[in-house]
Design an enzyme around this catalytic site. Structure first.
Site, PDB file in Angstrom:
ATOM      1  N   LYS A  86      -9.834   1.671  -1.885  1.00  0.00           N
ATOM      2  CA  LYS A  86      -9.894   0.683  -0.409  1.00  0.00           C
ATOM      3  C   LYS A  86     -11.049   1.316   0.145  1.00  0.00           C
ATOM      4  CE  LYS A  86      -6.894   1.665   4.213  1.00  0.00           C
ATOM      5  NZ  LYS A  86      -5.827   1.423   4.989  1.00  0.00           N
ATOM      6  N   ASN A 124      -7.244   5.580  -1.647  1.00  0.00           N
ATOM      7  CA  ASN A 124      -5.802   4.919  -1.473  1.00  0.00           C
ATOM      8  C   ASN A 124      -6.671   3.705  -2.557  1.00  0.00           C
ATOM      9  OD1 ASN A 124      -4.155   3.133  -0.255  1.00  0.00           O
ATOM     10  ND2 ASN A 124      -4.594   3.654   2.251  1.00  0.00           N
ATOM     11  N   GLU A 160       0.668  -0.693  -0.065  1.00  0.00           N
ATOM     12  CA  GLU A 160      -0.291  -0.084  -0.071  1.00  0.00           C
ATOM     13  C   GLU A 160       0.817   1.685  -0.153  1.00  0.00           C
ATOM     14  OE1 GLU A 160      -0.964   0.881   4.073  1.00  0.00           O
ATOM     15  OE2 GLU A 160      -3.194   1.163   3.120  1.00  0.00           O
ATOM     16  N   GLU A 178      -5.852   8.462   7.903  1.00  0.00           N
ATOM     17  CA  GLU A 178      -6.080   8.480   6.904  1.00  0.00           C
ATOM     18  C   GLU A 178      -8.086   9.044   6.117  1.00  0.00           C
ATOM     19  OE1 GLU A 178      -5.919   4.475   4.696  1.00  0.00           O
ATOM     20  OE2 GLU A 178      -4.815   4.049   6.676  1.00  0.00           O
ATOM     21  N   ASN A 198       0.207  -1.098   5.287  1.00  0.00           N
ATOM     22  CA  ASN A 198       1.275  -0.768   6.247  1.00  0.00           C
ATOM     23  C   ASN A 198       0.754  -0.288   7.547  1.00  0.00           C
ATOM     24  OD1 ASN A 198       2.931   2.314   4.628  1.00  0.00           O
ATOM     25  ND2 ASN A 198       1.592   1.301   3.685  1.00  0.00           N
ATOM     26  N   CYS A 206      -4.368  -2.779   3.132  1.00  0.00           N
ATOM     27  CA  CYS A 206      -4.024  -2.954   4.518  1.00  0.00           C
ATOM     28  C   CYS A 206      -5.186  -3.452   5.381  1.00  0.00           C
ATOM     29  CB  CYS A 206      -3.788  -1.734   5.096  1.00  0.00           C
ATOM     30  SG  CYS A 206      -3.069  -1.294   6.823  1.00  0.00           S
TER      31      CYS A 206
HETATM   32  N1  ING Z   1      -3.211   0.496   8.218  1.00  0.00           N
HETATM   33  C1  ING Z   1      -3.266  -0.276  10.380  1.00  0.00           C
HETATM   34  C2  ING Z   1      -3.492  -1.868   9.487  1.00  0.00           C
HETATM   35  O1  ING Z   1      -4.961  -1.941   9.498  1.00  0.00           O
HETATM   36  C3  ING Z   1      -4.068   1.453  11.617  1.00  0.00           C
HETATM   37  C4  ING Z   1      -4.914   0.700  10.637  1.00  0.00           C
HETATM   38  C5  ING Z   1      -3.310   1.441  12.090  1.00  0.00           C
HETATM   39  C6  ING Z   1      -6.114   1.678  12.618  1.00  0.00           C
HETATM   40  C7  ING Z   1      -3.451   1.654  13.688  1.00  0.00           C
HETATM   41  C8  ING Z   1      -5.590   2.414  13.376  1.00  0.00           C
HETATM   42  C9  ING Z   1      -3.908   2.463  14.011  1.00  0.00           C
HETATM   43  O2  ING Z   1      -2.719  -2.205   9.774  1.00  0.00           O
HETATM   44  C10 ING Z   1      -3.934   0.764   7.640  1.00  0.00           C
HETATM   45  N2  ING Z   1      -2.458   1.328   6.685  1.00  0.00           N
HETATM   46  O3  ING Z   1      -4.742   0.662   6.960  1.00  0.00           O
END
Ligand code: ING
Length: 307
Positions: free
Chosen positions: A126, A109, A47, A144, A195, A170
Site C-alpha cells: 500500500k 500493508n 485488506e 496506520e 477496511n 483501501c
Molecule cells: N481506511 C480508510 C479509508 O480510506 C481512513 C482511511 C479512515 C483514514 C479513517 C483516516 C480516517 O477508507 C484505510 N484502511 O485506508
C-alpha cells in the site's frame, strides 16, 4: 487474449480480535469455493483479511506482531493456497506483512496475487498510508502510519489468464494517481481490498456520504482509466467499530455491475468483458493521442499546492 474474465469480490463480515487464523482461513476458503462454483476466474479478498483492523487502537509495540504475517503462505494460510489450486481459481489477499531487512524489521500493508496453481505471481504494498502515528484529538483513531511504512514496490501489473491485473488497498482507491499509474502500466483489471470505518469524528457533516465517497472514486477511476475494478470490503461491527460494506464490481463505463447487499461474508460475481475496455477507450480515452504528459509535470513534482 481471452475476452472474458469472471471476477469475484469476496466481502467478509467482521474478523474479531478473538478470532483465530484457522477460523478466518476457513471462512476465506468457503468464500473461494462459492466464487469458484459460480464460475469465477479470479477473486479478491479485503485488506488485512486475516485479522481485525488493529490500527483503530493505540497499542504497545510488544502487542502488534501477532497481527502480521512473516511468511506467505505460512502454515495457517496454506489451506487457502491449496484451495486455489484444487478449485482452479486465482485470488488476491490483503494482509499485514512483517519482513526482515538485514537486522531491521519492516512492516507493510500488503496484498499477494495468487494464481490458479496456488503460486504467488504478484505483490503490492500500500502506497497511500492514511491516518497518523499518534492519536490526534477530535479525530477517529487510525494509526496506520505507526504500524506500516509506505509501500516500495510502485504500482505493478501482473498477467493472469491473459489479462493484466493491478492491485490497490483501501485509501489508495480515493486517489486518482493509483488508477492512472496502473492504467499506464497496462492494467485492465484493478483489485482492491478495504477496511473503512463508517464513523469519522473529524467530519460529522460528511457522515451521510460514506458510501457515496466509497463508490465515487472507484467508479471515476474505472471510467477515467477504462479498467474493470473489483473491490472487497471487510464489513460490519468489528471489535466495536462499524466498517462500511458496499463491495462492488465496476465496469470501464463507470457502472456498478455487481454490488454486495450484506455486511457479512458474501460473494458477488461478474463476467467482465475485457472488450469493453477498448470500446470505452474509443469514446474519449485514447491516451496516446490525447494526453499531454508534459503539461502534467507538477503531478510528479509536488505533493500539494504551494499556496
Ligand atoms: N481506511 C480508510 C479509508 O480510506 C481512513 C482511511 C479512515 C483514514 C479513517 C483516516 C480516517 O477508507 C484505510 N484502511 O485506508
Amino acid at each position: 487474449m481471452a475476452r472474458f474474465l469472471t471476477l469475484a469480490s469476496c466481502q467478509t463480515g467482521p474478523v474479531q480480535r478473538s478470532t483465530s487464523r484457522r477460523e478466518v482461513v476457513e471462512r476465506l476458503v468457503a468464500l473461494l469455493e462459492r466464487a469458484a462454483l459460480a464460475g469465477a476466474d479470479l477473486a479478491v479478498f479485503p485488506e488485512m483479511a486475516l485479522t481485525t483492523f488493529f490500527p483503530r487502537w493505540d497499542l504497545p509495540a510488544s502487542d502488534i506482531d501477532v497481527f502480521y504475517e512473516t511468511q506467505m503462505p505460512g502454515p495457517q494460510t496454506r489451506p487457502l493456497f491449496d484451495a486455489a489450486r484444487k478449485l482452479g481459481i486465482g485470488f488476491a489477499l490483503g494482509y499485514s506483512e512483517l519482513v526482515r531487512d538485514g537486522n531491521r524489521q519492516r512492516r507493510f500493508n500488503a496484498m499477494a496475487l495468487v494464481d490458479d496453481g496456488g503460486e504467488i505471481i504478484g505483490r503490492y504494498r500500500k502506497i497511500h498510508v492514511p491516518g497518523s502515528e499518534m492519536p490526534e484529538p477530535g479525530t477517529t483513531v487510525h494509526l496506520e502510519r505507526r504500524y506500516f511504512e509506505p509501500g516500495n514496490l510502485g504500482f505493478p501489473v501482473y498477467g493472469f489468464r491473459g489479462a493484466r491485473i493491478g492491485l490497490a488497498l483501501c485509501n489508495d482507491r480515493r486517489w486518482p494517481e493509483t488508477y492512472r499509474m496502473l492504467c499506464l502500466n497496462g492494467a485492465q483489471v484493478v483489485l482492491i481490498g478495504y477496511n473503512t470505518p463508517v464513523q469519522l469524528e473529524e467530519a460529522p457533516s460528511l457522515a451521510h456520504l460514506r458510501m457515496f465517497h466509497n463508490h465515487l472514486p472507484m467508479q471515476a477511476g474505472a471510467y477515467q482509466n477504462t479498467v474493470w475494478v473489483a473491490a472487497a470490503a471487510k464489513a460490519g461491527f468489528e471489535d466495536g467499530q462499524h466498517l462500511l460494506g458496499g463491495s462492488c464490481i465496476i465496469a470501464p463505463s463507470g457502472e456498478i455491475a455487481a454490488l454486495a447487499t450484506s455486511q457479512e461474508d458474501e460473494v458477488i460475481i461478474h463476467r467482465a468483458d475485457l472488450d469493453m475496455i477498448d470500446i470505452c477507450r474509443k469514446v474519449n480515452f485514447d491516451f496516446s493521442r490525447y494526453r499531454r504528459p508534459r503539461e502534467y509535470s507538477l503531478i510528479a513534482e509536488q505533493a500539494g499546492p504551494l499556496v
